[in-house]
Design an enzyme around this catalytic site. Sequence first.
Site: not given
Lengths: 199, 703
Positions: B239, B468, B667
């Site tokens: 995503g 993840t 991130e």
Amino acid sequence: MEPTNQPAAEQRSALVLHINGTPQRLTLDHRTTLLDVLREHLGLIGAKKGCDHGQCGACTVLVDGRRANSCLLLAVAQEERQITTVEGLAEGERLHPLQEAFLERDALQCGYCTPGQICSAVGMLREVADGFPSHVTPATADPTVPVELSTDEIRERMSGNLCRCGAYPRIVEAVEDVAAAGADGHPAGAAGRPGQGVA
Amino acid sequence: MNPHFPPGPPPYPLGAPLVRREGREKVTGTARYAAEHTPPACAYAWPVPATVARGRVTAVDTAAALTLPGVCAVLTHENAPRLATADDPTLLVLQEDRVPHRGWYVALAVADSLEAARAAADAVRVSYATEEHDVELTTGHPRLYEPETVNGGYPATRERGDFDGAFADAPVTVDALYTVPPLHNHPMEPHAATAWWSDGHLTVHDASQGSTKVCEDLAALFKLEKSDVTVVSEHVGGGFGSKGTTRPQAVLAAMAARHTGRPVKLSLPRREMPAVVGHRAPTLQRVRLGAGRDGVLTALAHESVTHTSTVTEFVEQAAVPGRVMYTSPNSRTTHRVVPLDVPTPSWMRAPGEAPGMYALESALDELAVALDLDPVELRMRNEPDTEPDSDRAFSSRHLVGCLREGAERFGWQPRDPRPGVRREGRLLLGTGVASATYPVLIAASAAEAHATADGGFRIRINATDIGTGARTALAQVAAAALGVPEERVGMEIGSSDLPPAMLAGGSAGMGSWGWAVHKACTALRARLRDHVGPLPADGFTVTADTRQETSERSPYSRHSFGATFAEVQVDTVTGEVRVRRLTGVYAAGRILNPRTARSQFTGGMTMGLGMALMEGSSLDPAFGDFAERDLASYHVPACADVPWIEAHWLDEDDPHLNPMGSKGIGEIGIVGTAAAIGNAVWHATGARLRDLPLTPDKVLPYL
């Protein structure tokens, strides 16, 4: 409303496709790609639609043992071919060595490109065994013998399969493991030290 | 909060490098994503995008489309189900005739087959009344304004001390403009949804980073109770922010299913995604640094200009990292934005930090050159005691440790600082460094922990695993909290019917979900401890949520930190830059699963490599659309672009986060990487390029 899922008679053909060793009798719209047959008609969802344009490799399957983007193949033209998808690689519960290696190396994250990567790797190892040169193969290499599979060769040859999660270093390791163990062997070398790995 | 949450019984599930739980399904091709559900009588939808950049739809001629075999409907703004208002106006599809940007959906064809749906979409004829459009972002755009807040809720402007005075007085200064083009998330799985209605209940399989939010939005749009909507996101093909909140595919599929009375499947064509799923907005960033001769910053200004759409305001918070990173007694950090006739920007991996740290860390490198000081040393000299903007203490900050360990592992020294002097045949070589940071975000979540009579455990929480490894790491958290082996813990995630939870975004997933899971499991463990005799046949169930814990603002400034080192080669004949190796070292709290964590870090770094060297989109001034809409024109890194990437982390014990002591890692890998590579290109060539990506056409003129 009942779905017909049938185009006009002049736009469809009855044919038999050979998928993972099983003949499949189908009546198909001439516009239907092999990828859409697999996913929408046969429930074989392993081949993924990432771009539908032959740009990402997520739909890679093996056609007569050679890798191909199934989104670019019209299904009605595949009648005499043997199609292998990721669903056809394992032998029952026993995973294909590349599937084992992808798991062990964490060569996947979201998993969407993974079936294509694995099919591509299967086809790639066979191309290497058959002496197919790549962009990074030395021009002096003998095309009648297997190519020496360096990491640069793997990276180059696997570059038709995009992975947006960036699992490339692990994918290369997984392919190396299997290549080192021989075509039908199980991965040599295991996980490496977590957090300390280097691609 | 227990800062020393134990890792569980041997073999210590918390921190163990367990293989992904759903890995076998993914390598065998049986993991089912949103478009891979085909209920009986399922129809297929294909959208029709607007072909003008601004205007109104004056007519939609669907006659030709509807006569094609197998076509059951064409939805337009004239016949589509009416939606209630939404927080996010990009979801109000097919409700009115306005076209706010090229690519906005103006119709949706529905048919028995994918082929028929596509042909029908092609056959729809749309007429427009067009208006003048403006898609060009400039630093002097007359309609630029200062928003109140930027993404993340930060104030748009912060001033401390007297920047202008300090900058004027500084003996050494840098004043530079850095530009980052629009960037596209392009997860490998296109945005897709399969929707059906059954006795008034709406079920949607959606490619989403958080189906709790999608369920809430669909309930609001279709005027339903949340209990009348089920949204499932069991497996999600990436995503990177673009599936963070509800996107149009879920709304369109639900509308089409209601209109036709059949299940409807919609998968967005790749080339249409840039216009409708969000993008990283372009930023034009002016950075000014003033320092003493010792390298200590006396003045720091970071002023970012960006665009948003006319549909809604989204402001990429690029100037925010300057409020956190370095000593800066006199500082100005500002954002200005202009609404253009462009697609609506949204989250892309590390919004704010990724482009902002590209600019700030490039400017730091320019300052190091001006000072003739090692860039690692310069950063160490500007280590603040507290967060500069708030004066709050850091809960933990190990940037210096990351720089030190990274320099050691990378072999940073000895380094000749002179640019353009390392040749290898036709190649020039160089090295560069940059820091990274990402905030710790935690949001309220709920979880249910169930003990079965036969000694098993089941955890239910609407977490989302977008790649993840969340499913696996949460089982580890549960096992450690319950004090049982990890194999005895079953996980149920990815459905809005489960206890509601934070979406997978802002690197906040594990911290938010793990806390709720820990709380539920801790309570269940206590209940089991107090229980005498065999469990009842239906076991014990405990639910918990973290509303209370997460509502209190931390007195600490909480961030992950990191350092990225890059070595590049620049081809003097072609101008091609290639990365030879990347080393990242991160301090991100406790790492819960090193196997999946490493993949997160190196994956982020790989996306940073793309941002540095190849990723870039542009808005065509004449047509108003993104020129690079597919993967043949918008280049993402391929396997051959990624030769050597290593990620390491420091053991960091931070008691001010959550019971696991984790900070979030999805991130930070992208942050700093582009700057490290750009700085290495300067070191290789002597050319300071400030306009990403560093493609051969930009590099070659300097060689």
